[in-house]
Design an enzyme around this catalytic site. Sequence first.
Site, PDB file in Angstrom:
ATOM      1  N   GLY A   2       0.740  -1.484   0.067  1.00 51.47           N
ATOM      2  CA  GLY A   2       0.045  -0.399  -0.369  1.00 51.47           C
ATOM      3  C   GLY A   2       0.303   1.072   0.329  1.00 51.47           C
ATOM      4  O   GLY A   2       1.955   1.400   0.341  1.00 51.47           O
ATOM      5  N   SER A   3       0.390   2.370  -0.594  1.00 50.04           N
ATOM      6  CA  SER A   3       0.799   3.780  -0.731  1.00 50.04           C
ATOM      7  C   SER A   3      -0.085   5.012   0.163  1.00 50.04           C
ATOM      8  O   SER A   3      -0.880   4.882  -0.211  1.00 50.04           O
ATOM      9  CB  SER A   3       1.176   4.030  -1.822  1.00 50.04           C
ATOM     10  OG  SER A   3       2.355   2.960  -2.156  1.00 50.04           O
ATOM     11  N   GLY A   4       0.570   4.920   1.001  1.00 51.98           N
ATOM     12  CA  GLY A   4      -0.195   6.304   2.307  1.00 51.98           C
ATOM     13  C   GLY A   4       0.521   7.920   1.591  1.00 51.98           C
ATOM     14  O   GLY A   4       1.786   7.862   1.591  1.00 51.98           O
ATOM     15  N   GLY A   5      -0.263   8.317   2.790  1.00 53.83           N
ATOM     16  CA  GLY A   5       0.188   9.619   2.882  1.00 53.83           C
ATOM     17  C   GLY A   5       1.963  10.234   2.704  1.00 53.83           C
ATOM     18  O   GLY A   5       1.873  11.416   2.823  1.00 53.83           O
ATOM     19  N   ASP A  27       4.994   4.584   1.830  1.00 55.95           N
ATOM     20  CA  ASP A  27       4.924   3.188   1.226  1.00 55.95           C
ATOM     21  C   ASP A  27       5.167   1.555   1.725  1.00 55.95           C
ATOM     22  O   ASP A  27       5.698   1.949   2.737  1.00 55.95           O
ATOM     23  CB  ASP A  27       5.731   2.605  -0.164  1.00 55.95           C
ATOM     24  CG  ASP A  27       5.366   3.797  -1.206  1.00 55.95           C
ATOM     25  OD1 ASP A  27       4.723   4.116  -1.065  1.00 55.95           O
ATOM     26  OD2 ASP A  27       6.418   4.607  -1.568  1.00 55.95           O
ATOM     27  N   THR A  28       4.463   0.870   2.294  1.00 54.23           N
ATOM     28  CA  THR A  28       4.117  -0.809   2.714  1.00 54.23           C
ATOM     29  C   THR A  28       4.667  -1.639   2.320  1.00 54.23           C
ATOM     30  O   THR A  28       4.082  -2.020   0.622  1.00 54.23           O
ATOM     31  CB  THR A  28       3.099  -1.250   3.487  1.00 54.23           C
ATOM     32  OG1 THR A  28       2.889   0.973   4.066  1.00 54.23           O
ATOM     33  CG2 THR A  28       3.353  -1.916   4.463  1.00 54.23           C
ATOM     34  N   ASP A  51      -5.268   6.124  14.988  1.00 51.25           N
ATOM     35  CA  ASP A  51      -5.924   5.765  13.870  1.00 51.25           C
ATOM     36  C   ASP A  51      -5.655   4.452  13.991  1.00 51.25           C
ATOM     37  O   ASP A  51      -6.312   3.956  13.019  1.00 51.25           O
ATOM     38  CB  ASP A  51      -4.591   5.851  12.560  1.00 51.25           C
ATOM     39  CG  ASP A  51      -5.211   5.420  11.173  1.00 51.25           C
ATOM     40  OD1 ASP A  51      -6.208   6.352  10.750  1.00 51.25           O
ATOM     41  OD2 ASP A  51      -4.562   5.723  10.030  1.00 51.25           O
TER      42      ASP A  51
HETATM   43  N1  LIG Z   1       2.593  -5.600   9.813  1.00 50.19           N
HETATM   44  C1  LIG Z   1       1.790  -5.891   9.137  1.00 50.19           C
HETATM   45  N2  LIG Z   1       1.417  -7.310   8.707  1.00 50.19           N
HETATM   46  C2  LIG Z   1       0.530  -7.295   7.523  1.00 50.19           C
HETATM   47  N3  LIG Z   1       0.312  -6.912   6.814  1.00 50.19           N
HETATM   48  C3  LIG Z   1       0.396  -5.565   7.457  1.00 50.19           C
HETATM   49  C4  LIG Z   1       0.978  -5.344   8.146  1.00 50.19           C
HETATM   50  N4  LIG Z   1       1.153  -4.025   7.924  1.00 50.19           N
HETATM   51  C5  LIG Z   1       0.218  -2.955   7.539  1.00 50.19           C
HETATM   52  N5  LIG Z   1       0.131  -4.406   6.963  1.00 50.19           N
HETATM   53  C6  LIG Z   1      -0.658  -4.191   5.450  1.00 50.19           C
HETATM   54  O1  LIG Z   1      -0.348  -3.034   4.206  1.00 50.19           O
HETATM   55  C7  LIG Z   1      -1.208  -2.632   3.629  1.00 50.19           C
HETATM   56  C8  LIG Z   1      -0.956  -1.004   4.047  1.00 50.19           C
HETATM   57  O2  LIG Z   1      -0.861  -0.874   5.186  1.00 50.19           O
HETATM   58  P1  LIG Z   1       0.130   0.598   5.849  1.00 50.19           P
HETATM   59  O3  LIG Z   1      -1.156   0.514   6.945  1.00 50.19           O
HETATM   60  O4  LIG Z   1       0.613   0.972   6.456  1.00 50.19           O
HETATM   61  O5  LIG Z   1      -0.096   1.748   4.209  1.00 50.19           O
HETATM   62  P2  LIG Z   1      -1.231   2.891   4.102  1.00 50.19           P
HETATM   63  O6  LIG Z   1      -2.294   2.307   4.528  1.00 50.19           O
HETATM   64  O7  LIG Z   1      -0.403   2.433   2.601  1.00 50.19           O
HETATM   65  O8  LIG Z   1      -0.640   3.801   4.877  1.00 50.19           O
HETATM   66  P3  LIG Z   1      -0.912   5.239   5.884  1.00 50.19           P
HETATM   67  O9  LIG Z   1       0.661   4.801   6.787  1.00 50.19           O
HETATM   68  O10 LIG Z   1      -1.104   6.275   5.305  1.00 50.19           O
HETATM   69  O11 LIG Z   1      -1.863   5.058   6.586  1.00 50.19           O
HETATM   70  C9  LIG Z   1      -2.509  -2.486   4.344  1.00 50.19           C
HETATM   71  O12 LIG Z   1      -3.437  -3.510   3.685  1.00 50.19           O
HETATM   72  C10 LIG Z   1      -2.249  -3.460   5.445  1.00 50.19           C
HETATM   73  O13 LIG Z   1      -3.238  -4.152   6.428  1.00 50.19           O
END
Ligand SMILES: Nc1ncnc2c1ncn2[C@@H]1O[C@H](COP(=O)(O)OP(=O)(O)OP(=O)(O)O)[C@@H](O)[C@H]1O
Length: 498
Positions: free
Chosen positions: A16-19, A22-23, A135
């Site tokens: 995923g990519s947020g504000g 990236d993850t 959050d």
């Molecule tokens: N520790 C984890 N184990 C499994 N999945 C995860 C984990 N952390 C995040 N994810 C998954 O990764 C995706 C992106 O997650 P994350 O909430 O970190 O970032 P984001 O929503 O893209 O950005 P923001 O940080 O702006 O909220 C989501 O689908 C979340 O379920």
Amino acid sequence: MEEAIASRYKIIKNLGSGGFGDTFLAQDLQMPSARQVVIKKLKPVHHNNISLEFIETLFEKEAKVLEELGQNCPQIPTLYAYFRENEEFYLVQEYIEGKSLAELGVIHPNQCESILSSLLNTLKYVHGKNIIHRDIKPENIILRDSDKLPVLIDFGAVKESMGAVQLSSGSTVSSVIIGTRGFIPPEQSTGRTVFSSDLYALSLTIIYSLTGKYPIELPNNNITGELDWQSYIPNLPLNLKTVLEKASKIDLAQRYPTAQEMYEALHLSQGQTMAVTPNPIDLQKSSTPNLAPTVLIPNSMASVPQQVSQVSQPLVAPQKNNLLVILITALLVALGVSGGFFVVQQMKETQARLEEIEKEKEETEARLAEEQTKREEEELKRQESEKMRLEAEKERAKAEELRRQAEIKAQSQPQIRTVVVNPSSLTDGSYGTITGSTGSKNIRSGPGTGYPVVGEGYTGESIEILDSGYDNGGYLWYKVYHPSSGVTGWMAGQLVNY
Ligand SMILES: Nc1ncnc2c1ncn2[C@@H]1O[C@H](COP(=O)(O)OP(=O)(O)OP(=O)(O)O)[C@@H](O)[C@H]1O
């Protein structure tokens, strides 16, 4: 997309990519198992008036908190590593296999209740460390495949550190408000987040799991701002409904102030003994085996529960009732005195918030009135132009009618087309006879039945042919002289034998 991070983590996919960055799901190549990890890459939002080194200090501080939380609570991912590379900051976390509440959609009320209970235990621990998640939402709770326990991910404070700015006074604040629309309560949107802000978000998350609706999809009461979610799930167990209603109050003062109180309300309102829900902290990740699940001591104010026995026990032993009532009363009096300042402070904050809500209401009303006036003016203009259009239309129709009538009139006027058929034969002395059935035949002033009758002739009489022509229908007519009456006029061709 880059293939590896810090020459150690091989990226499998982008989660995923947020504000804030990236993850990624990645493999740790330096571990014998090449275990899967989640890597969160964060980018600072502002670094005009603040150095990256300063942000790094804040980031490290928050990462240490995450490390501690993850080490001690099995329902928070373990933090394996954190580091800075160039201008970006990285968190390497345990990968939780499972589905988020957002992915799961509607969940049975009984399961929702266990999830809520379990997360309240997690929050008791987190808040006990003076940390607010900031959050909580369906996307940030993963129901782990292995044990079906809810795991809380994506703590906000570390992201907040990415938005640090320095005020002219010298103090540092975050320029960003972490949280998700619909899930954050009013005090959080004004930057005054408290423990119960997490409880508010948690209640709306559970409401999502019960109804399948996000807060912004639910109707709300225009006066109180409260969401109407109850009608979507009419047969909800009363205790769960009551607890969710209280935790999701807009007014901070009406909510549960702590996770402990909300947890107690959830279980006490069932009219049963205190729950024997295993506390995540005691199901710890450390090596201590045979740890018994905990029973929460009912009147304990501590956020970390005490471990006693594996068996559920009555909330209050009957023979100890009186003594306990005295103790509780004494405790409440003591708390009342020491908590006086806190209560006044809370009241002031609530008052300020109410004033803010009142102001927002007035502004909204003024805006609505302005919009209404504008709408009315536009409607008037529209009606005016419609009236003009109709009048023009009427004029056009009138003109058209006049034109049509003139045309009808013109068409009813006989048109004479005089054509000489056989000029050589129309010399003096060209005679014919009147033919057809016995009786009188009309002689008209022109070639057509529209012309007035000027005389009459009878079958068999002789006539002199003077001219010929056609009427509007294309029929032949003869101009004749009728010697018996001395009349000159026109007779239809079929009446003349010529
Ligand atoms: N520790 C984890 N184990 C499994 N999945 C995860 C984990 N952390 C995040 N994810 C998954 O990764 C995706 C992106 O997650 P994350 O909430 O970190 O970032 P984001 O929503 O893209 O950005 P923001 O940080 O702006 O909220 C989501 O689908 C979340 O379920």
